[in-house]
Design a protein around this motif. Structure first.
Motif, PDB file in Angstrom:
ATOM      1  N   UNK A   1     -33.033  45.604  -8.333  1.00  0.00           N
ATOM      2  CA  UNK A   1     -33.072  44.381  -8.712  1.00  0.00           C
ATOM      3  C   UNK A   1     -33.068  43.702 -10.957  1.00  0.00           C
ATOM      4  N   UNK A   2     -32.601  43.325 -11.070  1.00  0.00           N
ATOM      5  CA  UNK A   2     -32.397  42.413 -12.776  1.00  0.00           C
ATOM      6  C   UNK A   2     -33.877  41.504 -12.134  1.00  0.00           C
ATOM      7  N   UNK A   3     -34.334  41.618 -12.966  1.00  0.00           N
ATOM      8  CA  UNK A   3     -35.546  40.847 -13.512  1.00  0.00           C
ATOM      9  C   UNK A   3     -36.714  41.650 -14.496  1.00  0.00           C
ATOM     10  N   UNK A   4     -37.412  40.583 -14.906  1.00  0.00           N
ATOM     11  CA  UNK A   4     -38.263  40.914 -16.551  1.00  0.00           C
ATOM     12  C   UNK A   4     -37.691  41.483 -17.578  1.00  0.00           C
ATOM     13  N   UNK A   5     -36.783  41.196 -17.461  1.00  0.00           N
ATOM     14  CA  UNK A   5     -35.902  41.702 -18.285  1.00  0.00           C
ATOM     15  C   UNK A   5     -35.510  42.076 -19.874  1.00  0.00           C
ATOM     16  N   UNK A   6     -37.058  41.092 -20.476  1.00  0.00           N
ATOM     17  CA  UNK A   6     -37.306  41.666 -21.821  1.00  0.00           C
ATOM     18  C   UNK A   6     -37.401  43.330 -21.543  1.00  0.00           C
TER      19      UNK A   6
ATOM     20  N   UNK B   1     -37.849  55.133 -15.859  1.00  0.00           N
ATOM     21  CA  UNK B   1     -37.635  54.303 -16.279  1.00  0.00           C
ATOM     22  C   UNK B   1     -35.842  54.442 -16.485  1.00  0.00           C
ATOM     23  N   UNK B   2     -35.061  55.577 -15.774  1.00  0.00           N
ATOM     24  CA  UNK B   2     -33.813  55.692 -16.294  1.00  0.00           C
ATOM     25  C   UNK B   2     -32.849  54.208 -14.820  1.00  0.00           C
ATOM     26  N   UNK B   3     -33.677  54.173 -14.199  1.00  0.00           N
ATOM     27  CA  UNK B   3     -33.560  53.546 -12.990  1.00  0.00           C
ATOM     28  C   UNK B   3     -33.104  52.184 -13.712  1.00  0.00           C
ATOM     29  N   UNK B   4     -34.851  51.648 -14.187  1.00  0.00           N
ATOM     30  CA  UNK B   4     -35.017  50.792 -14.683  1.00  0.00           C
ATOM     31  C   UNK B   4     -34.306  50.032 -15.785  1.00  0.00           C
ATOM     32  N   UNK B   5     -33.832  51.331 -16.819  1.00  0.00           N
ATOM     33  CA  UNK B   5     -32.859  50.452 -18.073  1.00  0.00           C
ATOM     34  C   UNK B   5     -30.794  50.562 -16.896  1.00  0.00           C
ATOM     35  N   UNK B   6     -30.579  51.248 -16.160  1.00  0.00           N
ATOM     36  CA  UNK B   6     -29.519  51.239 -15.633  1.00  0.00           C
ATOM     37  C   UNK B   6     -28.999  49.936 -14.767  1.00  0.00           C
ATOM     38  N   UNK B   7     -30.650  48.828 -13.703  1.00  0.00           N
ATOM     39  CA  UNK B   7     -30.511  48.012 -13.414  1.00  0.00           C
ATOM     40  C   UNK B   7     -31.046  46.866 -13.549  1.00  0.00           C
ATOM     41  N   UNK B   8     -32.063  47.237 -15.367  1.00  0.00           N
ATOM     42  CA  UNK B   8     -32.072  46.284 -16.095  1.00  0.00           C
ATOM     43  C   UNK B   8     -32.849  45.352 -15.152  1.00  0.00           C
TER      44      UNK B   8
END
Length: 206
Positions: free
Chosen positions: A129-134, A175-182
């Motif tokens: 999910x998009x969350x804490x996108x900073x 880390x890769x998934x976090x960047x792709x999914x923000x």
């Protein structure tokens, strides 16, 4: 001619948006030789975006059967160092040497590992999910790249410490998934696992 072919490949390749799409792109590679070259995998997922490239390095390292092949963690560590280093230097496209791109993996082991991972991958993708996108913005990505550099530097000795390379692969995957999914939550978990994996290496080396 080579440049034109590379440009056509980049334009026709759709970057994966989650773990399942990454796996499907790799699974679709046709390899009659019985081995899959790293260059073919890069063609399948795209070569320009940091997130998918980081996810690729982590996923291959974490993958059952494949990640335990001698030399694979070190190969993925070199790949991660090159990609993260270039990102921190401000490059928008990533250069990789031919000797790295021409490395290969046994296709049977790769496909067996992928088959085993499809069910957990579907569960992981549902959590995105998009969350804490900073944490996934321009500054956050640089912190992520620095953490991944530390992971990559510690991966060669991990080949001699059971399961630690897979743990490092899990961090890179997150880390890769976090960047792709923000998804900043995945980045936080990735930082925690990074600290854990580095701690295990230090304990075993001291």
């Amino acid at each position: 001619m080579r440049a034109s072919r590379d440009k056509a490949t980049d334009e026709s390749t759709s970057e994966p948006r989650n773990l399942i799409e990454l796996m499907q792109a790799i699974d679709a590679i046709d390899t009659p030789s019985g081995r899959i070259r790293f260059d073919e995998v890069l063609d399948a997922i795209g070569r320009r975006a940091f997130g998918p490239l980081l996810l690729l390095a982590g996923f291959i390292t974490m993958l059952p059967i494949v990640g335990d092949i001698p030399g694979v963690p070190t190969l993925m560590a070199l790949f991660t160092l090159l990609v993260c280093g270039q990102l921190l230097l401000g490059r928008r496209t990533f250069w990789l040497p031919a000797w790295l791109r021409n490395r290969s993996l046994p296709s049977d082991k790769l496909h067996r590992g992928l088959k085993w991972m499809y069910r957990p991958a579907k569960w992981i993708d549902r959590l995105l999910h998009q969350r804490i996108t900073v944490l996934t913005g321009r500054v956050g990505i640089r912190f992520t790249a620095a953490a991944c550099l530390l992971i990559a530097l510690s991966m060669p000795p991990m080949e001699f410490i059971p399961f630690t390379a897979n743990l490092a692969g899990a961090a890179l995957t997150l880390f890769g998934l976090s960047i792709m999914a923000r998804d900043g939550v995945l980045a936080i978990i990735g930082f925690v696992i990074t600290g854990l994996s580095l701690g295990v290496v230090l304990v075993n080396l001291l």
